[in-house]
Design a protein around this motif. Structure first.
Motif, PDB file in Angstrom:
ATOM      1  N   GLY A   1       0.785  -1.230   0.000  1.00  0.00           N
ATOM      2  CA  GLY A   1       0.000   0.000   0.000  1.00  0.00           C
ATOM      3  C   GLY A   1       0.811   1.271   0.000  1.00  0.00           C
ATOM      4  O   GLY A   1       0.282   2.361   0.257  1.00  0.00           O
ATOM      5  N   ILE A   2       2.103   1.190  -0.314  1.00  0.00           N
ATOM      6  CA  ILE A   2       2.963   2.373  -0.342  1.00  0.00           C
ATOM      7  C   ILE A   2       2.811   3.086  -1.678  1.00  0.00           C
ATOM      8  O   ILE A   2       2.864   2.473  -2.740  1.00  0.00           O
ATOM      9  CB  ILE A   2       4.436   1.964  -0.105  1.00  0.00           C
ATOM     10  N   MET A   3       2.607   4.402  -1.631  1.00  0.00           N
ATOM     11  CA  MET A   3       2.364   5.206  -2.824  1.00  0.00           C
ATOM     12  C   MET A   3       3.683   5.670  -3.436  1.00  0.00           C
ATOM     13  O   MET A   3       4.509   6.277  -2.771  1.00  0.00           O
ATOM     14  CB  MET A   3       1.520   6.425  -2.457  1.00  0.00           C
ATOM     15  N   SER A   4       3.869   5.372  -4.716  1.00  0.00           N
ATOM     16  CA  SER A   4       5.072   5.817  -5.415  1.00  0.00           C
ATOM     17  C   SER A   4       4.985   7.301  -5.753  1.00  0.00           C
ATOM     18  O   SER A   4       3.959   7.783  -6.241  1.00  0.00           O
ATOM     19  CB  SER A   4       5.279   5.021  -6.703  1.00  0.00           C
ATOM     20  N   LEU A   5       6.062   8.031  -5.503  1.00  0.00           N
ATOM     21  CA  LEU A   5       6.136   9.440  -5.865  1.00  0.00           C
ATOM     22  C   LEU A   5       6.934   9.649  -7.147  1.00  0.00           C
ATOM     23  O   LEU A   5       7.358  10.763  -7.449  1.00  0.00           O
ATOM     24  CB  LEU A   5       6.743  10.251  -4.714  1.00  0.00           C
ATOM     25  N   GLY A   6       7.158   8.568  -7.888  1.00  0.00           N
ATOM     26  CA  GLY A   6       7.728   8.693  -9.219  1.00  0.00           C
ATOM     27  C   GLY A   6       9.131   9.270  -9.257  1.00  0.00           C
ATOM     28  O   GLY A   6       9.488   9.997 -10.170  1.00  0.00           O
TER      29      GLY A   6
ATOM     30  N   GLY B   1       6.877   6.276  -1.104  1.00  0.00           N
ATOM     31  CA  GLY B   1       8.158   5.712  -1.510  1.00  0.00           C
ATOM     32  C   GLY B   1       8.603   6.267  -2.843  1.00  0.00           C
ATOM     33  O   GLY B   1       7.890   7.037  -3.500  1.00  0.00           O
ATOM     34  N   ASN B   2       9.810   5.883  -3.241  1.00  0.00           N
ATOM     35  CA  ASN B   2      10.379   6.288  -4.516  1.00  0.00           C
ATOM     36  C   ASN B   2      10.526   7.806  -4.600  1.00  0.00           C
ATOM     37  O   ASN B   2       9.960   8.462  -5.467  1.00  0.00           O
ATOM     38  CB  ASN B   2       9.545   5.749  -5.676  1.00  0.00           C
TER      39      ASN B   2
ATOM     40  N   GLN C   1       3.550  -8.853   6.523  1.00  0.00           N
ATOM     41  CA  GLN C   1       4.639  -9.426   7.296  1.00  0.00           C
ATOM     42  C   GLN C   1       5.985  -8.756   7.059  1.00  0.00           C
ATOM     43  O   GLN C   1       6.930  -8.972   7.834  1.00  0.00           O
ATOM     44  CB  GLN C   1       4.770 -10.932   6.998  1.00  0.00           C
ATOM     45  N   GLN C   2       6.119  -7.937   6.025  1.00  0.00           N
ATOM     46  CA  GLN C   2       7.366  -7.211   5.817  1.00  0.00           C
ATOM     47  C   GLN C   2       7.588  -6.131   6.871  1.00  0.00           C
ATOM     48  O   GLN C   2       8.703  -5.682   7.082  1.00  0.00           O
ATOM     49  CB  GLN C   2       7.394  -6.580   4.420  1.00  0.00           C
ATOM     50  N   LYS C   3       6.522  -5.669   7.491  1.00  0.00           N
ATOM     51  CA  LYS C   3       6.584  -4.726   8.606  1.00  0.00           C
ATOM     52  C   LYS C   3       7.234  -3.399   8.207  1.00  0.00           C
ATOM     53  O   LYS C   3       7.978  -2.800   8.980  1.00  0.00           O
ATOM     54  CB  LYS C   3       7.332  -5.342   9.787  1.00  0.00           C
ATOM     55  N   VAL C   4       6.942  -2.937   6.984  1.00  0.00           N
ATOM     56  CA  VAL C   4       7.474  -1.647   6.552  1.00  0.00           C
ATOM     57  C   VAL C   4       6.350  -0.751   6.056  1.00  0.00           C
ATOM     58  O   VAL C   4       5.312  -1.220   5.574  1.00  0.00           O
ATOM     59  CB  VAL C   4       8.536  -1.816   5.433  1.00  0.00           C
ATOM     60  N   CYS C   5       6.568   0.561   6.201  1.00  0.00           N
ATOM     61  CA  CYS C   5       5.570   1.554   5.804  1.00  0.00           C
ATOM     62  C   CYS C   5       6.119   2.544   4.777  1.00  0.00           C
ATOM     63  O   CYS C   5       5.381   3.436   4.344  1.00  0.00           O
ATOM     64  CB  CYS C   5       5.083   2.328   7.031  1.00  0.00           C
ATOM     65  N   SER C   6       7.380   2.440   4.423  1.00  0.00           N
ATOM     66  CA  SER C   6       7.977   3.286   3.390  1.00  0.00           C
ATOM     67  C   SER C   6       8.958   2.430   2.605  1.00  0.00           C
ATOM     68  O   SER C   6       9.428   1.397   3.098  1.00  0.00           O
ATOM     69  CB  SER C   6       8.704   4.494   3.996  1.00  0.00           C
ATOM     70  N   GLU C   7       9.286   2.882   1.375  1.00  0.00           N
ATOM     71  CA  GLU C   7      10.133   2.044   0.534  1.00  0.00           C
ATOM     72  C   GLU C   7      10.908   2.897  -0.474  1.00  0.00           C
ATOM     73  O   GLU C   7      10.376   3.862  -1.023  1.00  0.00           O
ATOM     74  CB  GLU C   7       9.261   1.014  -0.208  1.00  0.00           C
ATOM     75  N   PHE C   8      12.155   2.527  -0.695  1.00  0.00           N
ATOM     76  CA  PHE C   8      13.014   3.094  -1.727  1.00  0.00           C
ATOM     77  C   PHE C   8      13.111   4.619  -1.610  1.00  0.00           C
ATOM     78  O   PHE C   8      12.507   5.374  -2.354  1.00  0.00           O
ATOM     79  CB  PHE C   8      12.524   2.701  -3.120  1.00  0.00           C
TER      80      PHE C   8
END
Length: 493
Positions: free
Chosen positions: A124-129, A153-154, A187-194
């Protein structure tokens, strides 16, 4: 500014009137007509940005924009990466005036750059391109953190200097990625990415807790060319998440020429797993720990710590690696080593310290120790209650002595002694070579000169200490012999 005004007219025609424009304003004939609110908002942003470039007038975007229900945009894949400049929101690039309000609007603009949302990221993390907060080589004074909320993320923050004002909150960080309170969706337990932070100079001014905090994030990269100083607690704090990479950076609570105040706790602290630190310098004694690792499978490579130890907390299966590092006037402290590798590392006026009550499957190999005046008299100091029963699969093969004035202690040693004529035994003393005060296994061989039948032998070891005696039994004793013995500690079996 004619085209800018025309672009805004198109936006207003769609958003305010809510219907298709009957006439395309002059100068915008080649611009695709927006087909939804989201596309109109993107054109609106570009138009206003163009106004800044054309007139050098600093404007401010609205803090709140209309909600967008559409999930796709026909021009997303053709849209260039957005570069958001805090100066465009009124930030002072000279660092004289406080730019907190401008950065709040820049972060708001960043989190509204969801034009690539039709390519969702994980959980459910939204990419900011790949949208970027571009500091554009400026120096900015702030009194509140650059805080990016959860589930984005991104994106990047890069290219300039941030300094904390005297009123900066003492428990906050200059840049904050995510929050500890976020409830992850799987189960990855993360809320932000890249997330990327690079080519930045971060100065906490001894007002901020630290430079960067990263919470429950997968794939954050801090560096290359990241400089962190003036922190009171921790330079870079990573809580939860995994795969955070810190590379090509420098950290110091104080410059070497500063008058030191109260010491900071850590330069880098990991409270999570699978992290990487590469080619990083911690060059000040103003912190108690250079790097603290609370978590499994973290790798340190090419790390130089000048002041402040490296500590690995073995509260669970730690599986960490220290490879090709340089500990300068400090120690490497490991609690309950489990699947830990320390290799090709240089200890100058320092050594390793093992704490706890058990060791499993760990290795020290090809390290160089130069203890000099402050490093003590051992390459590895034992500060725990280790026994034969709880030390398994531990290998120390550090045979390189940097100054030659003392011995390197290991978990395996081979010695050769000569038996004289008429003597009935030879005694091996491994106390100056073996790490612990016991022996788990021995192997030995005896060679004689040619002559009559040779006597049988028996190795005598009472189960304690590091002394073994080889006794020559019945038979002719008036002969010499060469005895070679290998003593081993902490084998797997």
């Amino acid at each position: 500014l004619h085209n800018v005004v025309a672009a805004v007219a198109v936006v207003l025609c769609l958003v305010v009137i809510g219907s298709e424009c009957k006439r395309v304003p002059p100068g915008l004939e080649g611009v695709p007509k927006p087909r939804n609110v989201k596309e109109a908002r993107l054109i609106h942003y570009k138009a206003r940005r163009a106004a800044v470039v054309a007139s050098k007038y600093l404007y401010r975007l609205p803090q709140e924009l209309p909600e967008v229900s559409e999930k796709k945009s026909v021009i997303d894949d053709e849209t260039p990466i957005a570069s958001i400049r805090p100066q465009d929101f009124g930030a002072d690039p000279t660092g004289i005036k406080d730019s907190t309000a401008a950065f709040a609007m820049a972060i708001s603009a960043l989190t509204n750059m969801t034009n690539k949302a039709q390519h969702p990221m994980a959980s459910g993390i939204m990419s900011l391109g790949s949208a970027t907060i571009d500091l554009d080589g400026g120096e900015y004074l702030i009194s509140q953190p650059l805080a990016v909320p959860d589930f984005f993320g991104n994106y990047r923050i890069r290219g300039g200097t941030l300094r904390a004002s005297a009123s900066f909150p003492s428990d906050r960080y200059l840049i904050e990625i995510g929050t500890d309170s976020c409830i992850a969706k799987d189960q990855q337990k993360v809320c932000s990415e890249f997330v990327g932070i690079d080519n930045v100079f971060l100065d906490g001014g001894h007002a901020a807790a630290g430079c960067v905090s990263v919470s429950k994030t997968m794939g954050t990269t801090i560096g290359p060319s990241a400089f962190c100083t003036g922190y009171n607690n921790t330079g870079i704090l990573v809580n939860g998440g995994h795969e955070t990479m810190i590379l090509d950076g420098w950290l110091a609570a104080y410059y070497w020429s500063d008058k030191k105040g109260e010491s900071a706790d850590y330069a880098i602290q990991f409270n999570g797993e699978d992290n990487y630190v590469s080619n990083v310098i911690v060059f000040d004694g103003g912190q108690q720990e250079a790097i603290l690792i609370n978590g499994a499978a973290t790798i340190l490579t090419g790390v130089h710590t000048w002041g402040g130890r490296i500590a690995i907390n073995g509260s669970y299966d730690i599986q960490d690696r220290v490879l090709g590092c340089y500990l300068d006037y400090n120690t490497l402290d490991i609690i309950n080593p489990n699947q830990v590798v320390v290799q090709d590392t240089f200890f100058y006026n320092g050594h390793a310290v093992l704490h706890g009550n058990h060791i499993r499957g760990s290795e020290f190999k090809n390290n160089i120790y130069c203890l000099q005046d402050y490093g003590g008299d051992r390459n590895i100091v034992i500060n725990g209650t280790f026994t034969q029963a709880n030390c398994k699969g531990f290998i120390v093969k550090d045979e390189i002595n940097g100054d030659g004035n003392w011995r390197v202690f290991q978990t395996e040693k081979q010695m050769t002694l000569e038996k004289s004529e008429n003597s009935s035994q030879v005694t091996f003393d491994f106390s100056q070579y073996l790490l612990f005060n016991w022996i788990d296994a021995i192997e030995y061989s005896v060679s004689y000169p040619t002559g009559p039948a040779q006597p049988a032998t028996n190795a005598m070891y009472d189960g304690t200490g590091t002394t073994v005696t080889v006794v020559f039994k019945e038979g002719p004793k008036a002969t010499t012999a060469t005895v070679t013995m290998t003593a081993t500690q902490c084998p797997y079996n």
